[in-house]
Design a protein around this motif. Sequence first.
Motif, short mmCIF file in Angstrom:
data_model
loop_
_atom_site.label_atom_id
_atom_site.label_comp_id
_atom_site.label_asym_id
_atom_site.label_seq_id
_atom_site.Cartn_x
_atom_site.Cartn_y
_atom_site.Cartn_z
N ALA A 107 18.34 -74.09 -47.99
CA ALA A 107 17.88 -72.73 -48.30
C ALA A 107 18.60 -71.70 -47.44
N ILE A 108 18.77 -71.98 -46.15
CA ILE A 108 19.48 -71.04 -45.28
C ILE A 108 20.94 -70.93 -45.69
N ALA A 109 21.57 -72.07 -45.98
CA ALA A 109 22.97 -72.05 -46.38
C ALA A 109 23.16 -71.25 -47.67
N LEU A 110 22.30 -71.45 -48.64
CA LEU A 110 22.46 -70.75 -49.92
C LEU A 110 22.13 -69.27 -49.80
N ALA A 111 21.13 -68.93 -48.99
CA ALA A 111 20.84 -67.51 -48.77
C ALA A 111 22.04 -66.82 -48.14
N ASP A 112 22.70 -67.51 -47.17
CA ASP A 112 23.88 -66.94 -46.52
C ASP A 112 25.03 -66.77 -47.51
N VAL A 113 25.33 -67.85 -48.24
CA VAL A 113 26.49 -67.86 -49.14
C VAL A 113 26.28 -66.92 -50.33
N LEU A 114 25.06 -66.93 -50.88
CA LEU A 114 24.78 -66.13 -52.08
C LEU A 114 24.34 -64.71 -51.75
N ASP A 115 24.28 -64.40 -50.43
CA ASP A 115 23.98 -63.05 -49.97
C ASP A 115 22.65 -62.54 -50.53
N ALA A 116 21.59 -63.34 -50.29
CA ALA A 116 20.26 -63.00 -50.81
C ALA A 116 19.24 -63.04 -49.67
N HIS B 200 16.64 -57.42 -46.50
CA HIS B 200 17.80 -58.32 -46.56
C HIS B 200 18.47 -58.30 -45.20
N GLY B 201 18.11 -59.26 -44.37
CA GLY B 201 18.65 -59.28 -43.02
C GLY B 201 20.03 -59.89 -42.90
N GLY B 202 20.36 -60.80 -43.81
CA GLY B 202 21.67 -61.44 -43.77
C GLY B 202 21.74 -62.59 -42.79
N PRO B 203 22.89 -63.26 -42.74
CA PRO B 203 23.06 -64.42 -41.86
C PRO B 203 22.84 -64.06 -40.39
N VAL B 204 22.33 -65.02 -39.64
CA VAL B 204 22.12 -64.81 -38.21
C VAL B 204 22.27 -66.15 -37.50
N ASP B 205 22.95 -66.14 -36.36
CA ASP B 205 23.09 -67.34 -35.55
C ASP B 205 22.04 -67.30 -34.45
N LEU B 206 21.30 -68.38 -34.30
CA LEU B 206 20.18 -68.44 -33.38
C LEU B 206 20.40 -69.50 -32.31
#
Length: 421
Positions: free
Chosen positions: A117-126, A398-404
């Motif tokens: 889910a995280i990977a697809l949200a990042d890649v699909l920009d959702a 829509h916060g976008g990708p984030v490294d934690l």
Amino acid sequence: MRVLMVSWEYPPVVVGGLGRHVHELARELTAAGHEVVVLSRRPTGSDAGTHPTVDEQLDGIRVLRAAEDPAHLEFERDMIGWTLAMGHAMVRAALTRLADWRPDVVHAHDWLVAHPAIALADVLDAPLVATLHATEAGRHAGWLSAPLNRQVHSVEWWLAHRADTVITCSRSMRDEVATLFDLDPEPIAVVHNGITPRNWRVGAEQVAAVRARYAADGAPLLLYFGRLEYEKGVQDLLAALPRIRRRHPGTRLVVAGAGTQQEFLVAEARRHRVRRSVTFTGHLPDAELAALLAAAAAVVLPSRYEPFGIVALEAAAAGAPLVASTAGGLGEVVRNGLTGLSFAPGDVPGLAGAVGVVLDDPAAAARRARAARSRLGTDFGWTAVAADTAAVYARTPHGGPVDLERPKIPTGNVFGPPDAP
């Protein structure tokens, strides 16, 4: 809206209540005009030869079920390895088959699908919405003692912090999630689970047959139905049964369900000298369960941990009197004195006392059961649940990708003092 729903179970692959929740939510969202794609998996232990990836339309929902990869991984022996492989298969299935379709929101259901889910949200920009149906710490009474517990907790933490909006199924779960993962509780959305109407009506002959089988002498009949896991508290019900039988001689208990704790519970029944008064049926077909619900003087739900309590809604739909602990969401589903009777989790005397009150006054118990059933359509209907969920989607930023960074794992009981034994 276009919704990509990611879940590790979806009918016919059903492990617990999560699969049915996702199914009903997807159906209602589709009925409301949203475009839903469900990304799930094929059965455990299968492969692309026996169960290839399928992309199909069911009830207006596009369902993409990813085949298992060839690697020899077993859920029971290597949960994390198997889960990572499942996520990898889901990502490949989505990226190779969704083509130009892009979601307006990705909705993840629980930690097992955090990686895809995280990977697809990042890649699909959702935007990413995550429903946390339960927590590892909650399932283990606050302890994260084993490496597996800590691994699962860390993935839950990651999903909770990466999500643009977190949903929980009850206010108590919202508080639990906020505490466990150091989140502000205010933005966490509470959306209750729903109840699917089904025909619980049974004839008098079926009820009489059940009573003849389990309580032929006309003695009171109690019922527990659900998974047989430690957090469900069936051991407390068995401990209370001698007290209940002293007040109401001959009372019998039927335990319907399956789980990892069945042998332990049978041993507990022997230890409390009530083994002959308890019947363990295993999982029952709906028709048999409906007859038991109609015959039971009370359904007893003694959970020590319960994020929501869908079984309480099912019992209410069948018109059965309810006795339930106040654990988690059960305290919100069952209104003490109005729609059932409640007791504190793990309180064996309180449990026995509540059951005694029901058996002392069946007419009052029936009135509470009718009140419980009357709440279902307004408070727990799937149409309302889907509308509330869609409203969460609409207001999710829509916060976008984030490294934690990697979270610190508590060494003591996360629900108690740091130096708890």
